[in-house]
Design an enzyme around this catalytic site. Structure first.
Site, PDB file in Angstrom:
ATOM      1  N   GLU A   2       0.831  -1.200   0.000  1.00 20.94           N
ATOM      2  CA  GLU A   2       0.000   0.000   0.000  1.00 20.94           C
ATOM      3  C   GLU A   2       0.869   1.256   0.000  1.00 20.94           C
ATOM      4  O   GLU A   2       1.747   1.427   0.850  1.00 20.94           O
ATOM      5  CB  GLU A   2      -0.929   0.014   1.213  1.00 20.94           C
ATOM      6  CG  GLU A   2      -1.992  -1.073   1.167  1.00 20.94           C
ATOM      7  CD  GLU A   2      -2.848  -1.082   2.420  1.00 20.94           C
ATOM      8  OE1 GLU A   2      -2.383  -0.578   3.454  1.00 20.94           O
ATOM      9  OE2 GLU A   2      -3.962  -1.605   2.371  1.00 20.94           O
ATOM     10  N   ILE A  29       1.403 -13.967  -0.426  1.00 21.89           N
ATOM     11  CA  ILE A  29      -0.007 -14.240  -0.697  1.00 21.89           C
ATOM     12  C   ILE A  29      -0.849 -13.014  -0.362  1.00 21.89           C
ATOM     13  O   ILE A  29      -0.666 -12.387   0.679  1.00 21.89           O
ATOM     14  CB  ILE A  29      -0.515 -15.445   0.118  1.00 21.89           C
ATOM     15  CG1 ILE A  29       0.226 -16.724  -0.287  1.00 21.89           C
ATOM     16  CG2 ILE A  29      -2.026 -15.632  -0.055  1.00 21.89           C
ATOM     17  CD1 ILE A  29      -0.038 -17.173  -1.717  1.00 21.89           C
ATOM     18  N   HIS A 104      -6.152 -16.620   3.721  1.00 30.33           N
ATOM     19  CA  HIS A 104      -5.877 -15.210   4.009  1.00 30.33           C
ATOM     20  C   HIS A 104      -7.075 -14.507   4.652  1.00 30.33           C
ATOM     21  O   HIS A 104      -6.927 -13.807   5.638  1.00 30.33           O
ATOM     22  CB  HIS A 104      -5.492 -14.471   2.712  1.00 30.33           C
ATOM     23  CG  HIS A 104      -5.159 -13.029   2.903  1.00 30.33           C
ATOM     24  ND1 HIS A 104      -3.868 -12.558   2.938  1.00 30.33           N
ATOM     25  CD2 HIS A 104      -5.936 -11.932   3.098  1.00 30.33           C
ATOM     26  CE1 HIS A 104      -3.864 -11.259   3.134  1.00 30.33           C
ATOM     27  NE2 HIS A 104      -5.114 -10.853   3.225  1.00 30.33           N
ATOM     28  N   ARG A 198      -7.831  31.702   9.255  1.00 35.66           N
ATOM     29  CA  ARG A 198      -6.560  30.964   9.290  1.00 35.66           C
ATOM     30  C   ARG A 198      -5.497  31.764  10.051  1.00 35.66           C
ATOM     31  O   ARG A 198      -4.664  31.191  10.753  1.00 35.66           O
ATOM     32  CB  ARG A 198      -6.078  30.637   7.873  1.00 35.66           C
ATOM     33  CG  ARG A 198      -5.774  31.849   7.013  1.00 35.66           C
ATOM     34  CD  ARG A 198      -5.075  31.463   5.718  1.00 35.66           C
ATOM     35  NE  ARG A 198      -4.891  32.630   4.852  1.00 35.66           N
ATOM     36  CZ  ARG A 198      -4.069  32.664   3.821  1.00 35.66           C
ATOM     37  NH1 ARG A 198      -3.338  31.602   3.517  1.00 35.66           N
ATOM     38  NH2 ARG A 198      -3.975  33.755   3.073  1.00 35.66           N
ATOM     39  N   GLU A 252      -0.174  13.834   3.266  1.00 35.09           N
ATOM     40  CA  GLU A 252      -1.373  14.085   4.060  1.00 35.09           C
ATOM     41  C   GLU A 252      -1.822  12.874   4.869  1.00 35.09           C
ATOM     42  O   GLU A 252      -2.126  12.986   6.065  1.00 35.09           O
ATOM     43  CB  GLU A 252      -2.525  14.553   3.149  1.00 35.09           C
ATOM     44  CG  GLU A 252      -2.350  15.950   2.592  1.00 35.09           C
ATOM     45  CD  GLU A 252      -1.522  15.975   1.305  1.00 35.09           C
ATOM     46  OE1 GLU A 252      -1.340  17.063   0.738  1.00 35.09           O
ATOM     47  OE2 GLU A 252      -1.074  14.886   0.873  1.00 35.09           O
ATOM     48  N   PHE A 279      -8.007  18.907   0.619  1.00 35.05           N
ATOM     49  CA  PHE A 279      -7.045  17.807   0.637  1.00 35.05           C
ATOM     50  C   PHE A 279      -7.298  16.807   1.759  1.00 35.05           C
ATOM     51  O   PHE A 279      -6.540  15.839   1.915  1.00 35.05           O
ATOM     52  CB  PHE A 279      -5.618  18.348   0.728  1.00 35.05           C
ATOM     53  CG  PHE A 279      -5.181  19.127  -0.487  1.00 35.05           C
ATOM     54  CD1 PHE A 279      -5.770  18.909  -1.722  1.00 35.05           C
ATOM     55  CD2 PHE A 279      -4.193  20.093  -0.388  1.00 35.05           C
ATOM     56  CE1 PHE A 279      -5.388  19.634  -2.837  1.00 35.05           C
ATOM     57  CE2 PHE A 279      -3.805  20.827  -1.508  1.00 35.05           C
ATOM     58  CZ  PHE A 279      -4.397  20.592  -2.736  1.00 35.05           C
ATOM     59  N   ASP A 281      -9.419  14.828   1.402  1.00 34.54           N
ATOM     60  CA  ASP A 281      -9.691  13.636   0.595  1.00 34.54           C
ATOM     61  C   ASP A 281      -8.498  12.691   0.581  1.00 34.54           C
ATOM     62  O   ASP A 281      -8.664  11.478   0.414  1.00 34.54           O
ATOM     63  CB  ASP A 281     -10.030  14.041  -0.843  1.00 34.54           C
ATOM     64  CG  ASP A 281     -11.390  14.707  -0.956  1.00 34.54           C
ATOM     65  OD1 ASP A 281     -12.205  14.549  -0.024  1.00 34.54           O
ATOM     66  OD2 ASP A 281     -11.636  15.385  -1.970  1.00 34.54           O
ATOM     67  N   HIS A 303      -8.586  27.390   3.786  1.00 32.99           N
ATOM     68  CA  HIS A 303      -9.118  27.509   2.427  1.00 32.99           C
ATOM     69  C   HIS A 303     -10.394  26.674   2.325  1.00 32.99           C
ATOM     70  O   HIS A 303     -10.496  25.740   1.547  1.00 32.99           O
ATOM     71  CB  HIS A 303      -8.078  27.070   1.395  1.00 32.99           C
ATOM     72  CG  HIS A 303      -6.826  27.916   1.400  1.00 32.99           C
ATOM     73  ND1 HIS A 303      -6.012  28.031   2.507  1.00 32.99           N
ATOM     74  CD2 HIS A 303      -6.284  28.696   0.427  1.00 32.99           C
ATOM     75  CE1 HIS A 303      -4.992  28.846   2.226  1.00 32.99           C
ATOM     76  NE2 HIS A 303      -5.138  29.274   0.968  1.00 32.99           N
ATOM     77  N   ASP A 311      -7.856  29.675  -7.348  1.00 33.48           N
ATOM     78  CA  ASP A 311      -7.375  28.292  -7.464  1.00 33.48           C
ATOM     79  C   ASP A 311      -8.424  27.383  -8.094  1.00 33.48           C
ATOM     80  O   ASP A 311      -8.099  26.305  -8.596  1.00 33.48           O
ATOM     81  CB  ASP A 311      -6.968  27.742  -6.092  1.00 33.48           C
ATOM     82  CG  ASP A 311      -5.601  28.241  -5.663  1.00 33.48           C
ATOM     83  OD1 ASP A 311      -4.895  28.833  -6.506  1.00 33.48           O
ATOM     84  OD2 ASP A 311      -5.234  28.035  -4.498  1.00 33.48           O
TER      85      ASP A 311
END
Length: 504
Positions: A2, A29, A104, A198, A252, A279, A281, A303, A311
């Protein structure tokens, strides 16, 4: 395999975390079958490139001495983390399912369990613990007690010599917050200059860092934009572990996962991390684990809307507020000004077993009359009201940068003789937890004329505006334009609030 785990491994190598030992079960495996169908890289070479010490144990099934030797070697390496690759046979001992994907993700089954017992020469009934095994493991009890007693004696001596430092360490271990810590939070008045939340967030962070010794954190390569630097501290690095600004780089997910580990390590460690709200996400899985694991991470997300401007739609969060409001056991806070930002930080620090997300603006916002730290703690509260008897003609509800718009609309409607209440619903979760009596005092059921305004999707607002109310928001992606223009184009304006109110 990963990719997200590589973010944390990269930082571990950069920081030279010599106390970190990771075991890699190399059994070839996965659920889809042999890993050769998708994974043929040299894992040890990759970790060596990341700055790790690596060891390969080739017989992980029965090579107990080889494993012990590897652990001993790993402990001797002080300047870098160690990866111990242990080659094993998945399902070892199972005569019919060993070395196959079928072992597994599913149980062996009663027949194969019996066959495995016979194959391994294990004559005992299920869940029976043989006495010699119990004795073998129980020998660690007196060893552990002796080690604890030795540590306590050392700490007692340390406490005599360094009383103040020992008190700080105790507070981090126990999680007890210093008396009066919240008094350090900045206070604002309507005369205070307008500012982006901010920037107000940075003022709060730097004020808290002076009184909370366990507060530390950083940004995913956006510190100068997220405004998360602690100005009185340097960068946390392998040679400067006493510093509190953590440079996570563009990682992140790793950032969120590392903050989870910090939060769960000691109750008095209060980690925060930051990036642009959109971000999240990239780090949602780590944030979900925060909620699931009761890790009180503070997520500083700047933001927070179309207000970020040019942007454009790739960077403008639209569906993100409601996505976190839908996530269990996490607080989604969207403060409107200085006092609400301070209140959001107070809430976040106090919630050590529940993560908090602070959605903060890029654009400047006015310091509004009526906002308060105490109001934020209730999640929703009245900031202005010219009605009496809890019977306004109309209720306007806003969050964050749109609370200012609701307040302007209310002032215009009052000039026309309307009794208007303005409510800040800064945190839905906290408001929903309040007693029914309090919620009724803010949003009386008898008042059905309600308008909400928020620069995000309208999904969810029906709960607060009701069937007869109106929700003003953005149910499409954003656009690239200056903040003022894009707010007008999308109808996030006081004029639109007034028109909606008059239509009710």
């Amino acid at each position: 395999m990963e990719g997200v785990s590589n973010e944390a491994c990269s930082l571990a190598g950069h920081w030279g975390l010599g106390k970190l030992i990771a075991f890699y079960d190399d059994n070839h495996i996965s659920i889809d079958g042999d890993t050769e169908i998708a994974f043929t890289e040299d894992v040890l070479a990759r970790f060596e490139a990341l700055g790790w010490h690596t060891i390969w144990v080739k017989n992980g099934n029965t090579g107990y001495d080889e494993i012990r030797t590897a652990i001993k070697e790993a402990k001797a390496v002080k300047d870098k983390p160690t990866l111990i690759k242990v080659t094993t046979t998945i399902g070892y001992g199972s005569p019919n399912k060993a070395n196959s994907y079928s072992v597994h993700g599913s149980a062996l089954g009663a027949k194969e369990v019996d066959a495995t017992r016979q194959n391994l020469g294990w004559p005992y009934e299920p869940f029976h613990l043989p006495e010699d095994v119990k004795r073998h493991w129980s020998r660690h009890i007196p060893q552990g007690a002796a080690l604890e007693a030795e540590w306590n004696a050392k700490f007692a001596e340390y406490e005599k010599k360094y009383k103040e430092d020992a008190a700080v360490l105790k507070s981090i271990i126990s999680g007890e917050l210093p008396a009066g810590w919240a008094d350090a939070l900045p206070k604002y008045t309507p005369e205070s200059p307008a500012d982006a939340t901010r920037n107000l967030s940075q003022q709060c962070l730097n004020a808290l860092a002076k009184v909370l010794p366990g507060l530390l954190g950083g940004s995913a390569d956006l510190a100068s934009s997220n405004m998360t630097l602690l100005k009185m501290y340097g960068n946390f690095q392998k040679d400067t572990p006493e510093e509190r600004n953590v440079r996570f780089g563009v990682r992140e997910h790793g950032m969120g996962a590392i903050c989870n580990g910090i939060a769960l390590h000691s109750p008095g460690l209060i980690p925060y991390c930051a990036t642009f709200f959109v971000f999240t996400d990239y780090m949602r899985a780590a944030m979900r684990i925060s909620a699931l694991s009761e890790a009180g991470v503070i997520y500083v997300m700047t933001h927070d809307s179309i207000g970020l401007g040019e942007d454009g739609p790739t960077h403008q969060p639209i569906e993100h507020l409601i996505s976190f409001r839908a996530m269990p056991s996490i607080l989604m806070l969207r403060p409107a000004d200085g006092n609400e930002t301070a209140g959001a930080y107070k809430v976040a620090v106090l919630n050590r077993k529940r993560p908090s997300v602070l959605a903060l603006s890029r654009q400047k916002l006015q310091q509004l009359p009526g906002t308060s730290v105490e109001g934020v703690e209730k999640g929703g509260y009245i900031i202005s009201d010219n009605s009496s008897g809890n019977k306004p003609d109309l209720i306007l509800i806003g969050t964050g940068s749109e609370l200012e718009i609701a307040a302007k609309a209310a002032n215009e409607l009052r000039k026309e003789g309307k009794a208007v209440r303005v409510v800040s619903l800064v945190c839905w979760e906290l408001f929903d937890e309040q007693p029914d009596e309090y919620k009724e005092s803010v949003l009386p059921a008898s008042v059905t004329a309600r308008v909400s305004i928020e620069a995000g999707v309208t999904l969810g607002w029906q709960k607060y505006v009701g069937e007869k109310g109106k929700a003003i928001g953005i149910d499409r992606f954003g656009a690239s334009a200056p903040a003022g223009r894009i707010y007008k184009e999308f109808g996030i304006t006081a004029e639109n609030v007034i028109a909606a109110a008059k239509s009710l």
